[in-house]
Design a protein around this motif. Structure first.
Motif, PDB file in Angstrom:
ATOM      1  N   GLY A  34       0.971  -1.278  -0.026  1.00  0.00           N
ATOM      2  CA  GLY A  34      -0.023   0.049  -0.117  1.00  0.00           C
ATOM      3  C   GLY A  34       0.815   1.344  -0.238  1.00  0.00           C
ATOM      4  N   GLU A  35       1.896   1.229   0.673  1.00  0.00           N
ATOM      5  CA  GLU A  35       2.827   2.463   0.761  1.00  0.00           C
ATOM      6  C   GLU A  35       3.529   2.776  -0.613  1.00  0.00           C
ATOM      7  N   VAL A  36       3.816   1.573  -1.462  1.00  0.00           N
ATOM      8  CA  VAL A  36       4.498   1.765  -2.391  1.00  0.00           C
ATOM      9  C   VAL A  36       3.414   2.213  -3.602  1.00  0.00           C
ATOM     10  N   GLU A  37       2.348   1.525  -3.486  1.00  0.00           N
ATOM     11  CA  GLU A  37       1.078   1.961  -4.547  1.00  0.00           C
ATOM     12  C   GLU A  37       0.619   3.145  -4.364  1.00  0.00           C
ATOM     13  N   ALA A  38       0.942   3.999  -3.180  1.00  0.00           N
ATOM     14  CA  ALA A  38       0.503   5.269  -2.673  1.00  0.00           C
ATOM     15  C   ALA A  38       1.468   6.319  -3.408  1.00  0.00           C
ATOM     16  N   THR A  39       2.553   5.797  -3.927  1.00  0.00           N
ATOM     17  CA  THR A  39       3.458   6.841  -4.486  1.00  0.00           C
ATOM     18  C   THR A  39       3.325   6.705  -5.913  1.00  0.00           C
ATOM     19  N   GLY A  40       2.308   5.916  -6.577  1.00  0.00           N
ATOM     20  CA  GLY A  40       2.010   5.694  -8.024  1.00  0.00           C
ATOM     21  C   GLY A  40       2.961   4.681  -8.675  1.00  0.00           C
ATOM     22  N   GLY A  41       3.803   3.956  -7.958  1.00  0.00           N
ATOM     23  CA  GLY A  41       4.635   2.949  -8.249  1.00  0.00           C
ATOM     24  C   GLY A  41       4.046   1.577  -8.288  1.00  0.00           C
ATOM     25  N   SER A  42       4.780   0.570  -8.798  1.00  0.00           N
ATOM     26  CA  SER A  42       4.230  -0.591  -8.873  1.00  0.00           C
ATOM     27  C   SER A  42       4.615  -1.547  -7.846  1.00  0.00           C
ATOM     28  N   PHE A  43       4.051  -2.554  -7.193  1.00  0.00           N
ATOM     29  CA  PHE A  43       4.657  -3.518  -6.334  1.00  0.00           C
ATOM     30  C   PHE A  43       4.290  -4.860  -6.838  1.00  0.00           C
ATOM     31  N   LEU A  44       5.299  -5.774  -7.130  1.00  0.00           N
ATOM     32  CA  LEU A  44       5.324  -6.947  -7.424  1.00  0.00           C
ATOM     33  C   LEU A  44       5.585  -7.923  -6.169  1.00  0.00           C
ATOM     34  N   GLU A  45       4.855  -9.061  -6.051  1.00  0.00           N
ATOM     35  CA  GLU A  45       5.199 -10.041  -5.228  1.00  0.00           C
ATOM     36  C   GLU A  45       4.568 -11.555  -5.709  1.00  0.00           C
ATOM     37  N   SER A  46       5.039 -12.640  -5.374  1.00  0.00           N
ATOM     38  CA  SER A  46       4.402 -13.587  -5.573  1.00  0.00           C
ATOM     39  C   SER A  46       4.393 -14.834  -4.630  1.00  0.00           C
ATOM     40  N   THR A  47       4.059 -15.971  -4.869  1.00  0.00           N
ATOM     41  CA  THR A  47       4.128 -17.012  -3.793  1.00  0.00           C
ATOM     42  C   THR A  47       5.180 -17.922  -4.229  1.00  0.00           C
ATOM     43  N   LEU A  48       5.960 -17.656  -5.228  1.00  0.00           N
ATOM     44  CA  LEU A  48       6.919 -18.532  -5.765  1.00  0.00           C
ATOM     45  C   LEU A  48       8.224 -18.172  -4.834  1.00  0.00           C
ATOM     46  N   ASP A  49       8.931 -19.711  -4.905  1.00  0.00           N
ATOM     47  CA  ASP A  49       9.922 -19.658  -4.027  1.00  0.00           C
ATOM     48  C   ASP A  49      10.932 -18.661  -4.576  1.00  0.00           C
ATOM     49  N   PRO A  50      11.596 -17.744  -3.798  1.00  0.00           N
ATOM     50  CA  PRO A  50      12.394 -16.671  -4.305  1.00  0.00           C
ATOM     51  C   PRO A  50      13.595 -17.078  -5.372  1.00  0.00           C
ATOM     52  N   MET A  51      13.946 -18.104  -5.182  1.00  0.00           N
ATOM     53  CA  MET A  51      14.756 -18.659  -6.085  1.00  0.00           C
ATOM     54  C   MET A  51      14.263 -18.937  -7.590  1.00  0.00           C
ATOM     55  N   ALA A  52      12.928 -19.303  -7.563  1.00  0.00           N
ATOM     56  CA  ALA A  52      12.216 -19.302  -8.807  1.00  0.00           C
ATOM     57  C   ALA A  52      11.772 -17.812  -9.248  1.00  0.00           C
ATOM     58  N   GLU A  53      11.559 -17.112  -8.291  1.00  0.00           N
ATOM     59  CA  GLU A  53      11.232 -15.562  -8.608  1.00  0.00           C
ATOM     60  C   GLU A  53      12.311 -14.803  -9.309  1.00  0.00           C
ATOM     61  N   LEU A  54      13.464 -15.367  -8.761  1.00  0.00           N
ATOM     62  CA  LEU A  54      14.742 -14.826  -9.650  1.00  0.00           C
ATOM     63  C   LEU A  54      14.680 -15.055 -11.011  1.00  0.00           C
ATOM     64  N   ILE A  55      14.366 -16.203 -11.101  1.00  0.00           N
ATOM     65  CA  ILE A  55      14.137 -16.765 -12.754  1.00  0.00           C
ATOM     66  C   ILE A  55      13.317 -15.840 -13.671  1.00  0.00           C
ATOM     67  N   LYS A  56      12.282 -15.444 -13.063  1.00  0.00           N
ATOM     68  CA  LYS A  56      11.312 -14.473 -13.580  1.00  0.00           C
ATOM     69  C   LYS A  56      12.237 -13.168 -14.056  1.00  0.00           C
ATOM     70  N   ILE A  57      12.894 -12.895 -12.954  1.00  0.00           N
ATOM     71  CA  ILE A  57      13.567 -11.608 -13.125  1.00  0.00           C
ATOM     72  C   ILE A  57      14.836 -11.717 -14.220  1.00  0.00           C
ATOM     73  N   GLN A  58      15.472 -12.809 -14.336  1.00  0.00           N
ATOM     74  CA  GLN A  58      16.360 -13.068 -15.321  1.00  0.00           C
ATOM     75  C   GLN A  58      15.834 -13.045 -16.770  1.00  0.00           C
ATOM     76  N   ARG A  59      14.656 -13.411 -16.903  1.00  0.00           N
ATOM     77  CA  ARG A  59      13.797 -13.411 -18.076  1.00  0.00           C
ATOM     78  C   ARG A  59      13.583 -11.745 -18.423  1.00  0.00           C
ATOM     79  N   VAL A  60      13.137 -11.234 -17.526  1.00  0.00           N
ATOM     80  CA  VAL A  60      12.946  -9.766 -17.814  1.00  0.00           C
ATOM     81  C   VAL A  60      14.115  -8.938 -18.294  1.00  0.00           C
ATOM     82  N   ALA A  61      15.175  -9.421 -17.534  1.00  0.00           N
ATOM     83  CA  ALA A  61      16.668  -8.710 -18.028  1.00  0.00           C
ATOM     84  C   ALA A  61      16.882  -8.937 -19.450  1.00  0.00           C
TER      85      ALA A  61
END
Length: 296
Positions: A244-271
């Protein structure tokens, strides 16, 4: 045409299965040992993640250092664990040479991708993950395969993490992630090391403006950078109220229930996707080499 980096990212679930199934009995830190974990770049961030996991699992005091800044051999450790994909990084080799000379009673274990590199001659035990070696300069699967091995050695069942990795590989990447101006990655406990690595991957592959912090520290100043067109990306469970604090700035906040190591894979793909969008080759990041080897 698929780049080497993309192929290596996609191979991570298989690499994790293989790493988790080959845990050596005696080469890795034993329960109760006082351990220092050292590395450079990505390996330093993996070291930080592992140190938090090992202490959290009750296996013993564990410190993580950049090899160039490690207070060794001035401190007493039962074992030094050196993480080095190439086995040729100058700072790692110089540190291990000094430990061997000044603290010969300290056990040295190295994890590397190449059995024919100088680090092998400086370690008492060597774990070779040659199946996870990479052609790309940007390190992806070797980093996570190391951590899969180390997590399995701590007694973790990686079945769910591997399933999450497969989901991360097939998840759609919203246009917002390709066009965003800025990214801040957050993590708690062991996932903070992965947040640091996420920021590094984005800088290396696509020259993105990224920052990384422990999640609870984000309110203590860094949140001032949040705003429209900027992403705050949580690896693991977010602190209450932070979205809520991030979204109040107009920014986007991302989170998921994936294992953090798996979430890193998604970030690698974005890169990689951002690299392509910007006309960059993720296999050949600017100003970087596969291993930092310094002249005498």
């Amino acid at each position: 045409m698929t780049t080497h980096t993309e192929a290596e990212i996609a191979s991570q679930p298989d690499c994790w299965r293989r790493a988790a199934g080959m845990v050596p009995a005696d080469a890795l830190p034993q329960r109760g040992e006082r351990v220092a974990v050292v590395g450079c770049g990505t390996s330093w961030f993996v070291a930080q993640a592992y140190a938090a996991l090992r202490e959290g699992a009750g296996h013993g005091e564990t410190d993580a250092f950049a090899a160039s800044e490690a207070p060794l051999p001035g401190r007493s450790y039962d074992r030094v664990l050196a993480l080095t994909r190439s086995g040729t990084t100058t700072e790692v080799l110089e540190l291990l040479e000094e430990i061997g000379t000044k603290a010969p009673g300290t056990r040295i274990t190295a994890i590397t991708a190449d059995p024919d590199t100088p680090v092998v001659g400086l370690a008492h035990e060597v774990v070779v993950l040659d199946f996870a070696d990479e052609r790309s300069v940007v390190q992806t699967r070797f980093a996570t395969a190391q951590l899969a091995l180390l997590r399995a050695h701590l007694g973790e069942d990686l079945t769910d993490a591997i399933a999450d990795a497969e989901r991360a590989l097939s998840a759609p990447l919203p246009d917002e992630l390709i066009t965003a101006e800025q990214f801040t990655f957050l993590g708690r406990d062991w996932a903070y090391g992965l947040a640091l690595e996420a920021g590094l991957k984005m800088r290396e592959a696509c020259r993105a403006w990224t920052e990384a912090y422990p999640a609870m520290e984000y309110r203590h100043g860094p949140i001032s950078i949040a705003g429209p067109g900027r992403i705050t990306w949580m690896l693991g469970e977010a602190p209450e109220g932070l979205r809520g604090e991030v979204e109040a700035t107009g920014g986007s906040f991302l989170e998921s229930t994936l294992d953090p190591m798996a979430e890193l894979i998604k970030i690698q793909r974005v890169a990689v996707a951002r690299a392509h969008a910007g006309g960059l080759n993720p296999d050949e990041p600017l100003h970087l080499t596969r291993s930092v080897i310094l002249s005498p």
